[in-house]
Write an enzyme that holds these catalytic residues in place. Sequence first.
Site, PDB file in Angstrom:
ATOM      1  N   GLU A 298      16.023  -9.354   9.434  1.00  0.00           N
ATOM      2  CA  GLU A 298      15.080  -9.430   8.306  1.00  0.00           C
ATOM      3  C   GLU A 298      15.004  -8.075   7.610  1.00  0.00           C
ATOM      4  OE1 GLU A 298      11.536 -10.461  10.388  1.00  0.00           O
ATOM      5  OE2 GLU A 298      12.214 -12.476  10.883  1.00  0.00           O
ATOM      6  N   ARG A 301      13.645  -2.715   3.493  1.00  0.00           N
ATOM      7  CA  ARG A 301      13.769  -1.389   2.887  1.00  0.00           C
ATOM      8  C   ARG A 301      15.233  -0.968   2.666  1.00  0.00           C
ATOM      9  NH1 ARG A 301       9.748   2.491   3.847  1.00  0.00           N
ATOM     10  NH2 ARG A 301       9.185   1.216   5.637  1.00  0.00           N
ATOM     11  N   ARG A 337       2.668   4.535  -1.168  1.00  0.00           N
ATOM     12  CA  ARG A 337       3.177   5.104   0.087  1.00  0.00           C
ATOM     13  C   ARG A 337       2.741   6.559   0.345  1.00  0.00           C
ATOM     14  NH1 ARG A 337       7.800   5.619   1.566  1.00  0.00           N
ATOM     15  NH2 ARG A 337       7.543   4.657   3.605  1.00  0.00           N
ATOM     16  N   CYS A 367      -8.998   8.096  -9.681  1.00  0.00           N
ATOM     17  CA  CYS A 367     -10.186   8.822  -9.228  1.00  0.00           C
ATOM     18  C   CYS A 367     -10.244   8.850  -7.709  1.00  0.00           C
ATOM     19  CB  CYS A 367     -11.436   8.161  -9.788  1.00  0.00           C
ATOM     20  SG  CYS A 367     -11.440   8.175 -11.561  1.00  0.00           S
ATOM     21  N   GLU A 368      -9.246   9.424  -7.098  1.00  0.00           N
ATOM     22  CA  GLU A 368      -9.147   9.530  -5.643  1.00  0.00           C
ATOM     23  C   GLU A 368      -8.399  10.817  -5.342  1.00  0.00           C
ATOM     24  OE1 GLU A 368     -10.039   7.095  -3.301  1.00  0.00           O
ATOM     25  OE2 GLU A 368     -10.702   5.686  -4.846  1.00  0.00           O
TER      26      GLU A 368
END
Length: 440
Positions: A298, A301, A337, A367-368
């Site tokens: 499976e 990436r 990520r 806003c983080e």
Amino acid sequence: MIAKRFSGCQTEIARVQCADVTIATAGFTRDAAAGLSCSGVPLDTIIARVGTPAYVYSAALIRQAWRRLDRAFAPVPHALHYALKANSTLALLRLLRAEGACADANSAGEIEVALRAGFTPDQIVFTGVGKSDSELRRAVSLGVHAINAESPGEIDRIEAIARDAGTRARVAVRVNPDIDAGTHHHISTGRRHDKFGVPIELAPALYRDMARKPALVLVGVHVHVGSQITDLAPLRRAAESVVGLARALRAEGIALEHVDLGGGLGIPYDDSPVATIEQYAHALVPIVRSSGVTLLLEPGRVVVGAAGVLVAAVVDIKASGDRTFVVLDAGMTELLRPALYGAYHRIEAVRPRAGARRRYEVVGPLCESSDVVGRDRELPPLEVGDLVAILDAGAYGSAMSFTYNRRPLAAEVLVEDDGWRVIRRRSTVDDLLALEVDGE
Ligand code: LLP
């Protein structure tokens, strides 16, 4: 231009050979005149039409990774079920299906998307740690190739659903072999304390119990110990443990059709060594060959990760203390990520300016404070309006994007040998509001 250089290839065989020849040059290249290009198309040409932020994918790189995998596992009967969770944009799925891919779906939504991309139910495996009854009913009624069951309770529910429907469900048990994949702890899935699968020592009794239930067809055993795995040892150990289980079950008269070794092979995001596709196959093939059953994988990436970049524009530059912040129009909403795992993605100027390189904190507009794309990066001098490419963003980039701060979803573009096209338009505020009911 690279795309032109190989456009004379006529036959299928010649095309495959061309894909091999272009390994070093297909995909993302750079030259002084065009800046960063994808298969010969300058990224700024694409961005002039679609704007930023935008994902740009190379069809050639996706095909190349797929063919390498398929070729590497040719010595054993195998089926490659592309993990939709890595990136399930329809055009990419159709491309992979045309290459002979099967599908690994992790939700009813991914099953429906796989069907719309043209996969047939017998090409789909259904994995996932919390499958609802309605998801299981859909999978059972479709007759998917295998439901990778996560627990005895789920197996009971599958059995009841199949019995009620007067059918039989094809089931594999996902085992947890208590193996540390040596990857980021957020994406390690094969240790005892991770939530995934059935402890492997409980599996034989579970299979014996399942074998007595006529509504179940025992088709396989499944394992997936994590993602972005760079060292083959844990993957080899996981393979040995499930092949050992399959062999022990056969000795008891429970003959399985396949072992499913999940996904997990990493890609080189930085200069650290990562096992190649060929080394991966070299490690697993002998183990599987000895089992005499079909191998399912499976991969996610490794198929699409290096084939996509996220292109963003610089919207502001400012100094604070000893830092210079470069604020992009893409951040954690487009590529989660770095914020979620502290993941490293190379960042490059699309058309680097002359001048001494400088150190920048490359951040997004959210806003983080966790909305960082790359910390302390040395880059050519940047100015507002410049384009940067965030590399190796094809997997778990667009697929994990979200609309916090009412931000639109980025456009997506696929570059083929003969040109490029938008495969997902940028969303609009109307798209964002389409589900809302405000009483007006
Ligand atoms: N099969 C199963 C059951 C999985 O859970 C996964 C990934 C795959 C296959 C595909 O694994 P791959 O070949 O892509 O490593 N969001 C994280 C990755 C999460 C992976 C989840 N499972 C990231 O951005 O790194």
